[in-house]
Design a protein around this motif. Structure first.
Motif, PDB file in Angstrom:
ATOM      1  N   LEU A 162     -22.500  -7.518  26.384  1.00  0.00           N
ATOM      2  CA  LEU A 162     -21.496  -6.772  25.632  1.00  0.00           C
ATOM      3  C   LEU A 162     -20.309  -6.424  26.510  1.00  0.00           C
ATOM      4  O   LEU A 162     -20.468  -6.188  27.711  1.00  0.00           O
ATOM      5  CB  LEU A 162     -22.106  -5.448  25.149  1.00  0.00           C
ATOM      6  CG  LEU A 162     -23.124  -5.503  24.030  1.00  0.00           C
ATOM      7  CD1 LEU A 162     -23.768  -4.127  23.865  1.00  0.00           C
ATOM      8  CD2 LEU A 162     -22.444  -5.922  22.751  1.00  0.00           C
ATOM      9  N   ASP A 225     -22.149   0.382  20.616  1.00  0.00           N
ATOM     10  CA  ASP A 225     -21.868  -0.911  19.992  1.00  0.00           C
ATOM     11  C   ASP A 225     -23.091  -1.425  19.238  1.00  0.00           C
ATOM     12  O   ASP A 225     -22.978  -1.989  18.144  1.00  0.00           O
ATOM     13  CB  ASP A 225     -21.451  -1.935  21.058  1.00  0.00           C
ATOM     14  CG  ASP A 225     -20.102  -1.590  21.682  1.00  0.00           C
ATOM     15  OD1 ASP A 225     -19.416  -0.690  21.175  1.00  0.00           O
ATOM     16  OD2 ASP A 225     -19.738  -2.232  22.688  1.00  0.00           O
TER      17      ASP A 225
ATOM     18  N   GLU B 158     -21.254  -0.185  10.997  1.00  0.00           N
ATOM     19  CA  GLU B 158     -19.921   0.425  11.106  1.00  0.00           C
ATOM     20  C   GLU B 158     -19.153  -0.315  12.190  1.00  0.00           C
ATOM     21  O   GLU B 158     -18.714   0.264  13.176  1.00  0.00           O
ATOM     22  CB  GLU B 158     -20.055   1.912  11.475  1.00  0.00           C
ATOM     23  CG  GLU B 158     -20.579   2.784  10.365  1.00  0.00           C
ATOM     24  CD  GLU B 158     -19.553   3.031   9.267  1.00  0.00           C
ATOM     25  OE1 GLU B 158     -18.404   2.551   9.372  1.00  0.00           O
ATOM     26  OE2 GLU B 158     -19.924   3.705   8.281  1.00  0.00           O
ATOM     27  N   MET B 159     -18.996  -1.631  11.988  1.00  0.00           N
ATOM     28  CA  MET B 159     -18.501  -2.468  13.075  1.00  0.00           C
ATOM     29  C   MET B 159     -17.079  -2.142  13.516  1.00  0.00           C
ATOM     30  O   MET B 159     -16.684  -2.471  14.629  1.00  0.00           O
ATOM     31  CB  MET B 159     -18.611  -3.935  12.680  1.00  0.00           C
ATOM     32  CG  MET B 159     -20.065  -4.371  12.468  1.00  0.00           C
ATOM     33  SD  MET B 159     -20.194  -6.165  12.343  1.00  0.00           S
ATOM     34  CE  MET B 159     -21.910  -6.316  11.813  1.00  0.00           C
ATOM     35  N   HIS B 161     -15.952   0.433  14.481  1.00  0.00           N
ATOM     36  CA  HIS B 161     -15.874   1.477  15.507  1.00  0.00           C
ATOM     37  C   HIS B 161     -16.491   1.074  16.845  1.00  0.00           C
ATOM     38  O   HIS B 161     -16.795   1.926  17.683  1.00  0.00           O
ATOM     39  CB  HIS B 161     -16.462   2.772  14.956  1.00  0.00           C
ATOM     40  CG  HIS B 161     -15.703   3.264  13.759  1.00  0.00           C
ATOM     41  ND1 HIS B 161     -14.561   4.028  13.872  1.00  0.00           N
ATOM     42  CD2 HIS B 161     -15.870   3.026  12.433  1.00  0.00           C
ATOM     43  CE1 HIS B 161     -14.078   4.280  12.655  1.00  0.00           C
ATOM     44  NE2 HIS B 161     -14.853   3.678  11.757  1.00  0.00           N
ATOM     45  N   LEU B 162     -16.674  -0.230  17.041  1.00  0.00           N
ATOM     46  CA  LEU B 162     -17.088  -0.747  18.342  1.00  0.00           C
ATOM     47  C   LEU B 162     -16.144  -0.266  19.434  1.00  0.00           C
ATOM     48  O   LEU B 162     -14.943  -0.110  19.197  1.00  0.00           O
ATOM     49  CB  LEU B 162     -17.014  -2.282  18.324  1.00  0.00           C
ATOM     50  CG  LEU B 162     -18.071  -3.031  17.526  1.00  0.00           C
ATOM     51  CD1 LEU B 162     -17.694  -4.506  17.445  1.00  0.00           C
ATOM     52  CD2 LEU B 162     -19.414  -2.858  18.201  1.00  0.00           C
ATOM     53  N   SER B 163     -16.681  -0.104  20.629  1.00  0.00           N
ATOM     54  CA  SER B 163     -15.806   0.163  21.776  1.00  0.00           C
ATOM     55  C   SER B 163     -15.221  -1.166  22.246  1.00  0.00           C
ATOM     56  O   SER B 163     -15.895  -2.192  22.217  1.00  0.00           O
ATOM     57  CB  SER B 163     -16.597   0.823  22.905  1.00  0.00           C
ATOM     58  OG  SER B 163     -17.571  -0.065  23.405  1.00  0.00           O
ATOM     59  N   VAL B 164     -13.968  -1.160  22.610  1.00  0.00           N
ATOM     60  CA  VAL B 164     -13.335  -2.372  23.164  1.00  0.00           C
ATOM     61  C   VAL B 164     -12.572  -2.013  24.436  1.00  0.00           C
ATOM     62  O   VAL B 164     -11.929  -0.956  24.502  1.00  0.00           O
ATOM     63  CB  VAL B 164     -12.355  -3.038  22.160  1.00  0.00           C
ATOM     64  CG1 VAL B 164     -13.104  -3.730  21.040  1.00  0.00           C
ATOM     65  CG2 VAL B 164     -11.351  -2.049  21.593  1.00  0.00           C
ATOM     66  N   PRO B 165     -12.673  -2.868  25.451  1.00  0.00           N
ATOM     67  CA  PRO B 165     -11.878  -2.605  26.649  1.00  0.00           C
ATOM     68  C   PRO B 165     -10.394  -2.729  26.310  1.00  0.00           C
ATOM     69  O   PRO B 165      -9.979  -3.625  25.566  1.00  0.00           O
ATOM     70  CB  PRO B 165     -12.293  -3.726  27.614  1.00  0.00           C
ATOM     71  CG  PRO B 165     -13.577  -4.265  27.073  1.00  0.00           C
ATOM     72  CD  PRO B 165     -13.513  -4.071  25.589  1.00  0.00           C
ATOM     73  N   PHE B 178     -11.619   9.377  14.801  1.00  0.00           N
ATOM     74  CA  PHE B 178     -12.839   9.753  15.521  1.00  0.00           C
ATOM     75  C   PHE B 178     -12.797   9.314  16.989  1.00  0.00           C
ATOM     76  O   PHE B 178     -13.077  10.076  17.885  1.00  0.00           O
ATOM     77  CB  PHE B 178     -14.076   9.141  14.843  1.00  0.00           C
ATOM     78  CG  PHE B 178     -14.328   9.689  13.481  1.00  0.00           C
ATOM     79  CD1 PHE B 178     -15.036  10.871  13.313  1.00  0.00           C
ATOM     80  CD2 PHE B 178     -13.834   9.045  12.352  1.00  0.00           C
ATOM     81  CE1 PHE B 178     -15.253  11.392  12.050  1.00  0.00           C
ATOM     82  CE2 PHE B 178     -14.056   9.570  11.085  1.00  0.00           C
ATOM     83  CZ  PHE B 178     -14.761  10.747  10.931  1.00  0.00           C
ATOM     84  N   HIS B 179     -12.481   8.036  17.202  1.00  0.00           N
ATOM     85  CA  HIS B 179     -12.604   7.465  18.548  1.00  0.00           C
ATOM     86  C   HIS B 179     -11.270   7.139  19.204  1.00  0.00           C
ATOM     87  O   HIS B 179     -11.250   6.664  20.335  1.00  0.00           O
ATOM     88  CB  HIS B 179     -13.425   6.177  18.497  1.00  0.00           C
ATOM     89  CG  HIS B 179     -14.736   6.308  17.781  1.00  0.00           C
ATOM     90  ND1 HIS B 179     -14.940   5.818  16.515  1.00  0.00           N
ATOM     91  CD2 HIS B 179     -15.903   6.881  18.152  1.00  0.00           C
ATOM     92  CE1 HIS B 179     -16.186   6.073  16.137  1.00  0.00           C
ATOM     93  NE2 HIS B 179     -16.789   6.721  17.104  1.00  0.00           N
ATOM     94  N   CYS B 182     -11.027   2.826  19.445  1.00  0.00           N
ATOM     95  CA  CYS B 182     -12.099   1.890  19.101  1.00  0.00           C
ATOM     96  C   CYS B 182     -11.473   0.607  18.548  1.00  0.00           C
ATOM     97  O   CYS B 182     -10.253   0.449  18.520  1.00  0.00           O
ATOM     98  CB  CYS B 182     -13.054   2.510  18.080  1.00  0.00           C
ATOM     99  SG  CYS B 182     -12.276   2.860  16.495  1.00  0.00           S
ATOM    100  N   SER B 221     -12.690  -9.501  21.466  1.00  0.00           N
ATOM    101  CA  SER B 221     -13.582  -8.596  22.193  1.00  0.00           C
ATOM    102  C   SER B 221     -14.680  -8.061  21.275  1.00  0.00           C
ATOM    103  O   SER B 221     -15.861  -8.044  21.629  1.00  0.00           O
ATOM    104  CB  SER B 221     -12.757  -7.455  22.786  1.00  0.00           C
ATOM    105  OG  SER B 221     -13.583  -6.540  23.454  1.00  0.00           O
ATOM    106  N   ASP B 225     -18.969  -8.878  21.033  1.00  0.00           N
ATOM    107  CA  ASP B 225     -20.043  -7.885  20.921  1.00  0.00           C
ATOM    108  C   ASP B 225     -20.930  -8.195  19.715  1.00  0.00           C
ATOM    109  O   ASP B 225     -22.156  -8.048  19.775  1.00  0.00           O
ATOM    110  CB  ASP B 225     -19.452  -6.477  20.778  1.00  0.00           C
ATOM    111  CG  ASP B 225     -18.748  -6.020  22.051  1.00  0.00           C
ATOM    112  OD1 ASP B 225     -18.864  -6.704  23.086  1.00  0.00           O
ATOM    113  OD2 ASP B 225     -18.073  -4.981  22.004  1.00  0.00           O
TER     114      ASP B 225
END
Lengths: 327, 327
Positions: A162, A225, B158-159, B161-165, B178-179, B182, B221, B225
């Motif tokens: 990931l 994730d 809840e795709m 809201h994935l974290s992404v660099p 929220f994030h 994200c 990205s 994931d």
């Protein structure tokens, strides 16, 4: 012994564990040996099960193997190792070799998927239908079970890779040979040892405190994730890094911070959502037993109805098992 | 008309689409109206189906709804909207209201999961058992189908809201309440409009070129994931951002860069791996038809055997359908 008599192989990159039994607390016989060249290593496993079969027939054998594995049943390479850095093992037909020698139904999945099934049946994910098992050791691996079935789509999951946002100020380049700073490359045991100059279990004092905090932040990022993509009811974490003292409370706090109240489920904040694995090193072998049980069940179904039923491991609904011999 | 006679509702935050038919190209009747207060809005849907039922009975109704929804069948709030910013709709029992009024089997899932099922049955994921459908519009949503079943674990996925660099140098703070930064907060249509000062479809020249490149990097990205966690055989992308000219080739190139040759499957690099959605705005209503068909099938099974069989949408194997009326 009541119930089925099953064989399990955990074929790891460094050692093989073979056992006969029906559950982690009902193990009749067991052998461990180092993983060498494919032919003698598999022959040693076969010899162990042949000896066990003298006392009575085995119903099936399940294999939880190091990977990568080809697990599409419709693929000609089904059950074989794909390109692996382990010398001599690329392309080896692990499942087929065992099935041909023992002439029993054989099922195979990855070691981490096997451990996921084991923890679901007898361990920390018992009673959950949709959950994730992670191993955080030298590297990171994860298996998702969705409604009782392991995800096996185009390939098995590769959760260790990931993408994760870098902690501001962390200039460690990452240890993954493919992605450098992926999840495993920033938070696997190898990465932690490289970042701090010694293995995690040898850290202490302020360095340990900082290392644990960073580990919790990176692990939480990947867990987030996983939560948003697979909606697990529980996440079980095993492996050497999971036993670092104090990691779980930190991890739960960082996960709550990363989810940031979305979607706001109390379950995500509960102490029983992210939990340590329960079976320890037995998770993989236990997974082999689950795989064996399913192979035996499927073989009975084929014998009775003449058709394969939807595979219990989710690897395809309408193709016959390839590595099933005749009992 | 041959085959079943099904009702479908796509209940969106701004409009309702209701139709009767059996497939996207076999639509007998259709109505669209704005989403207002819950009671009159649902009453209007009921009236449409009651009028349709005069010509002949409906077998079932499927609902692809805006969320968040409670989809655990064992939960007392099953089929209801959870806390939603849409005024008046929090807690509304969409599925139960329709089932009680029409007295037919009713199934419900999220709009994005519905669209995923629609694209799988008649659209760009046809023939794939394990795939992901993404909508990239104002926000980002994703539904994963694993072995034919939508993932519905603790909650729906809840795709978005994935974290992404973060792309180095990108100082846009992100638009997610929220994030902040994200996936959706960096790459949804709202984020793109905020970053560039106008909606994506109004950009041109060098700004468009830069915006498309960033969009491709961020989308890739998240896709990476999703690939590593759910192992899809294909990823289908719909929504307003997906039709930006030239996005798909850029996205495929950035995805290859992000995967970095791991696990090295040629399928991930093929042009038919990440593809545009095929059904357009009909994806959601088509998903409603799939849900209706499954509800009808399950009701037949219950009528015949007296037990619910494992639900086709993966929402639970051993609990009865809650929103099934009596036909």
């Amino acid at each position: 012994m009541n119930g089925p008599r099953l064989g399990s192989i955990e074929s790891g990159g460094t050692k093989f564990v073979c056992l006969v039994g029906s559950a982690p607390d009902r193990i009749e016989d067991e052998i461990r040996f180092p993983t060498g060249e494919p032919e003698p290593t598999l022959a040693r496993a076969v010899a162990f099960f042949e000896e066990a079969a003298v006392k009575g027939p085995l119903d099936a054998v399940g294999i939880a193997s190091f990977g990568p594995l080809e697990l599409r049943r419709s693929h000609p390479g089904y059950g074989r190792l794909a390109a692996t850095p382990k010398p001599g093992w690329s392309g080896v037909d692990v499942a087929g070799t065992i099935a041909a020698a023992l002439r029993v139904p054989v099922a195979i999945d990855t070691d981490v998927n096997g451990a996921a099934l084991g923890e679901g049946r007898w361990g920390a994910a018992r009673g959950r239908g949709t959950y994730v098992y992670l191993t955080v050791g030298t590297g990171i691996g994860g298996g998702a079970v969705i409604g009782g079935r392991v995800i096996n789509g185009l390939v098995h999951t590769e959760m260790g890779h990931l993408s994760v946002p870098r902690i501001p100020g962390d200039d460690f380049p990452g240890s993954c040979p493919f992605h450098a700073d992926c999840w495993e490359g920033m938070a696997g045991g190898e990465a932690v040892a490289a970042r701090w100059g010694r293995p995690a279990e040898e850290l202490s004092g302020e360095v340990l405190r900082r290392a644990l905090h960073m580990e919790a932040v990176y692990l939480a990022s990947g867990l987030r994730d996983i939560i948003y993509t697979t909606a697990p009811e529980r996440i079980v974490i095993g492996g050497g890094m999971a036993v670092l003292p104090g990691l779980f409370p930190l991890l739960r706090a960082e996960l709550a911070r990363s989810l940031a109240g979305y979607p706001g489920l109390p379950e995500h904040a509960a102490d029983d959502f992210v939990v340590p694995a329960a079976l320890g090193p037995l998770a993989g072998p236990a997974g082999g037993l689950v795989l064996a049980e399913r192979a035996a069940e499927e073989a009975r179904h084929v014998a009775r109805d003449g058709t394969a039923r939807p595979s219990a491991d989710g690897s395809g609904a309408d193709v016959p098992p390839l590595a099933a011999g005749t009992a």
